[in-house]
Design a protein around this motif. Structure first.
Motif, PDB file in Angstrom:
ATOM      1  N   SER A   1       8.468   9.131 -14.115  1.00 30.24           N
ATOM      2  CA  SER A   1       9.067  10.462 -14.041  1.00 30.24           C
ATOM      3  C   SER A   1       9.661  10.847 -15.380  1.00 30.24           C
ATOM      4  O   SER A   1       9.994   9.986 -16.204  1.00 30.24           O
ATOM      5  CB  SER A   1      10.139  10.504 -12.951  1.00 30.24           C
ATOM      6  N   ILE A   2       9.805  12.170 -15.568  1.00 26.86           N
ATOM      7  CA  ILE A   2      10.422  12.685 -16.775  1.00 26.86           C
ATOM      8  C   ILE A   2      11.273  13.887 -16.389  1.00 26.86           C
ATOM      9  O   ILE A   2      10.823  14.765 -15.648  1.00 26.86           O
ATOM     10  CB  ILE A   2       9.358  13.051 -17.839  1.00 26.86           C
ATOM     11  N   THR A   3      12.501  13.906 -16.857  1.00 24.52           N
ATOM     12  CA  THR A   3      13.420  14.980 -16.491  1.00 24.52           C
ATOM     13  C   THR A   3      13.341  16.127 -17.499  1.00 24.52           C
ATOM     14  O   THR A   3      12.668  16.030 -18.519  1.00 24.52           O
ATOM     15  CB  THR A   3      14.859  14.467 -16.430  1.00 24.52           C
ATOM     16  N   SER A   4      14.089  17.183 -17.189  1.00 23.36           N
ATOM     17  CA  SER A   4      14.131  18.334 -18.081  1.00 23.36           C
ATOM     18  C   SER A   4      14.733  17.978 -19.433  1.00 23.36           C
ATOM     19  O   SER A   4      14.500  18.669 -20.424  1.00 23.36           O
ATOM     20  CB  SER A   4      14.933  19.467 -17.433  1.00 23.36           C
ATOM     21  N   ARG A   5      15.478  16.902 -19.480  1.00 22.81           N
ATOM     22  CA  ARG A   5      16.062  16.434 -20.741  1.00 22.81           C
ATOM     23  C   ARG A   5      15.220  15.340 -21.378  1.00 22.81           C
ATOM     24  O   ARG A   5      15.681  14.634 -22.275  1.00 22.81           O
ATOM     25  CB  ARG A   5      17.485  15.935 -20.505  1.00 22.81           C
TER      26      ARG A   5
ATOM     27  N   LYS B   1      -1.552   2.161   1.869  1.00 21.62           N
ATOM     28  CA  LYS B   1      -0.189   1.989   1.357  1.00 21.62           C
ATOM     29  C   LYS B   1       0.515   3.329   1.259  1.00 21.62           C
ATOM     30  O   LYS B   1      -0.117   4.381   1.252  1.00 21.62           O
ATOM     31  CB  LYS B   1      -0.212   1.307  -0.005  1.00 21.62           C
ATOM     32  N   GLN B   2       1.837   3.265   1.161  1.00 24.66           N
ATOM     33  CA  GLN B   2       2.615   4.481   1.014  1.00 24.66           C
ATOM     34  C   GLN B   2       2.533   4.989  -0.417  1.00 24.66           C
ATOM     35  O   GLN B   2       2.298   4.226  -1.362  1.00 24.66           O
ATOM     36  CB  GLN B   2       4.081   4.210   1.376  1.00 24.66           C
ATOM     37  N   ARG B   3       2.741   6.284  -0.550  1.00 22.61           N
ATOM     38  CA  ARG B   3       2.780   6.866  -1.886  1.00 22.61           C
ATOM     39  C   ARG B   3       4.009   6.339  -2.613  1.00 22.61           C
ATOM     40  O   ARG B   3       5.103   6.275  -2.045  1.00 22.61           O
ATOM     41  CB  ARG B   3       2.825   8.392  -1.782  1.00 22.61           C
TER      42      ARG B   3
ATOM     43  N   VAL C   1      -5.081   6.831  -5.818  1.00 20.00           N
ATOM     44  CA  VAL C   1      -5.126   8.246  -6.141  1.00 20.00           C
ATOM     45  C   VAL C   1      -3.790   8.586  -6.794  1.00 20.00           C
ATOM     46  O   VAL C   1      -2.727   8.269  -6.245  1.00 20.00           O
ATOM     47  CB  VAL C   1      -5.350   9.116  -4.897  1.00 20.00           C
ATOM     48  N   TYR C   2      -3.861   9.211  -7.951  1.00 18.33           N
ATOM     49  CA  TYR C   2      -2.655   9.555  -8.710  1.00 18.33           C
ATOM     50  C   TYR C   2      -2.370  11.041  -8.544  1.00 18.33           C
ATOM     51  O   TYR C   2      -3.265  11.882  -8.740  1.00 18.33           O
ATOM     52  CB  TYR C   2      -2.849   9.192 -10.178  1.00 18.33           C
ATOM     53  N   TYR C   3      -1.106  11.339  -8.223  1.00 20.13           N
ATOM     54  CA  TYR C   3      -0.692  12.706  -7.949  1.00 20.13           C
ATOM     55  C   TYR C   3       0.367  13.162  -8.959  1.00 20.13           C
ATOM     56  O   TYR C   3       1.295  12.426  -9.288  1.00 20.13           O
ATOM     57  CB  TYR C   3      -0.088  12.820  -6.556  1.00 20.13           C
ATOM     58  N   CYS C   4       0.227  14.383  -9.371  1.00 14.56           N
ATOM     59  CA  CYS C   4       1.219  15.042 -10.208  1.00 14.56           C
ATOM     60  C   CYS C   4       2.244  15.718  -9.304  1.00 14.56           C
ATOM     61  O   CYS C   4       1.882  16.301  -8.273  1.00 14.56           O
ATOM     62  CB  CYS C   4       0.510  16.074 -11.080  1.00 14.56           C
ATOM     63  N   PHE C   5       3.508  15.655  -9.691  1.00 18.06           N
ATOM     64  CA  PHE C   5       4.597  16.209  -8.888  1.00 18.06           C
ATOM     65  C   PHE C   5       5.509  17.048  -9.768  1.00 18.06           C
ATOM     66  O   PHE C   5       5.837  16.665 -10.895  1.00 18.06           O
ATOM     67  CB  PHE C   5       5.391  15.067  -8.245  1.00 18.06           C
ATOM     68  N   TYR C   6       5.889  18.194  -9.218  1.00 25.03           N
ATOM     69  CA  TYR C   6       6.793  19.124  -9.919  1.00 25.03           C
ATOM     70  C   TYR C   6       7.978  19.411  -9.017  1.00 25.03           C
ATOM     71  O   TYR C   6       7.793  19.800  -7.849  1.00 25.03           O
ATOM     72  CB  TYR C   6       6.027  20.410 -10.228  1.00 25.03           C
TER      73      TYR C   6
ATOM     74  N   MET D   1       9.454  16.160 -13.450  1.00 24.34           N
ATOM     75  CA  MET D   1       8.024  16.039 -13.197  1.00 24.34           C
ATOM     76  C   MET D   1       7.698  14.554 -13.141  1.00 24.34           C
ATOM     77  O   MET D   1       8.365  13.739 -13.784  1.00 24.34           O
ATOM     78  CB  MET D   1       7.202  16.742 -14.258  1.00 24.34           C
ATOM     79  N   ALA D   2       6.685  14.238 -12.353  1.00 25.34           N
ATOM     80  CA  ALA D   2       6.413  12.824 -12.142  1.00 25.34           C
ATOM     81  C   ALA D   2       4.966  12.580 -11.768  1.00 25.34           C
ATOM     82  O   ALA D   2       4.229  13.507 -11.424  1.00 25.34           O
ATOM     83  CB  ALA D   2       7.321  12.287 -11.033  1.00 25.34           C
ATOM     84  N   TRP D   3       4.593  11.328 -11.851  1.00 23.12           N
ATOM     85  CA  TRP D   3       3.311  10.834 -11.353  1.00 23.12           C
ATOM     86  C   TRP D   3       3.607   9.874 -10.208  1.00 23.12           C
ATOM     87  O   TRP D   3       4.432   8.963 -10.348  1.00 23.12           O
ATOM     88  CB  TRP D   3       2.533  10.120 -12.438  1.00 23.12           C
ATOM     89  N   TYR D   4       2.922  10.076  -9.110  1.00 32.16           N
ATOM     90  CA  TYR D   4       2.948   9.178  -7.967  1.00 32.16           C
ATOM     91  C   TYR D   4       1.534   8.634  -7.768  1.00 32.16           C
ATOM     92  O   TYR D   4       0.571   9.201  -8.286  1.00 32.16           O
ATOM     93  CB  TYR D   4       3.374   9.921  -6.696  1.00 32.16           C
TER      94      TYR D   4
END
Length: 117
Positions: free
Chosen positions: A50-54, A43-45, A92-97, A34-37
């Motif tokens: 980021s944070i992993t499953s571990r 500008k480009q995203r 603009v901050y986006y959540c990513f899964y 999961m991450a924040w972009y």
């Protein structure tokens, strides 16, 4: 299908702090990453953190030491604590899964963060 809803954005003065939240419609325990972009006007995203499953975390050089990513598996939530904010953090901050499948990518709608000088 995974739905992600961000909250916590707003207008803040330089040097201030904000905490972004991302609520997921599914368990985030099985998320690969999961991450924040963020994306600033014209500008480009870009990846912020980021944070992993571990629970391994990574940060863009521009935010290291100021931002902190975390998650609460019991609440299916992802967070981004942002301190010492700068005008250049405005975006603009986006959540990513990212799930286990190569095509299992989901994005939230985004939340605006504006830092005034």
């Amino acid at each position: 299908q995974v739905q992600l809803v961000e909250s916590g954005g707003g207008l803040v003065q330089a040097g201030g702090s904000l905490r972004l939240s991302c609520a997921a419609s599914v368990s985030i325990f099985s998320a690969n990453v999961m991450a924040w972009y963020r994306q600033a006007p014209g500008k480009q995203r870009e990846l912020v953190a980021s944070i992993t499953s571990r629970s391994s975390t990574d940060y863009a050089d521009s935010v290291k030491g100021r931002f902190s990513i975390s998650r609460d598996i019991t609440k299916n939530a992802l967070f981004l604590r942002m301190n010492s904010l700068k005008p250049e953090d405005t975006a603009v901050y986006y959540c990513f899964y990212k799930g286990q499948s190569i095509t299992d990518d989901y994005w939230g709608q985004g939340t605006q963060v504006t830092v005034s000088s």
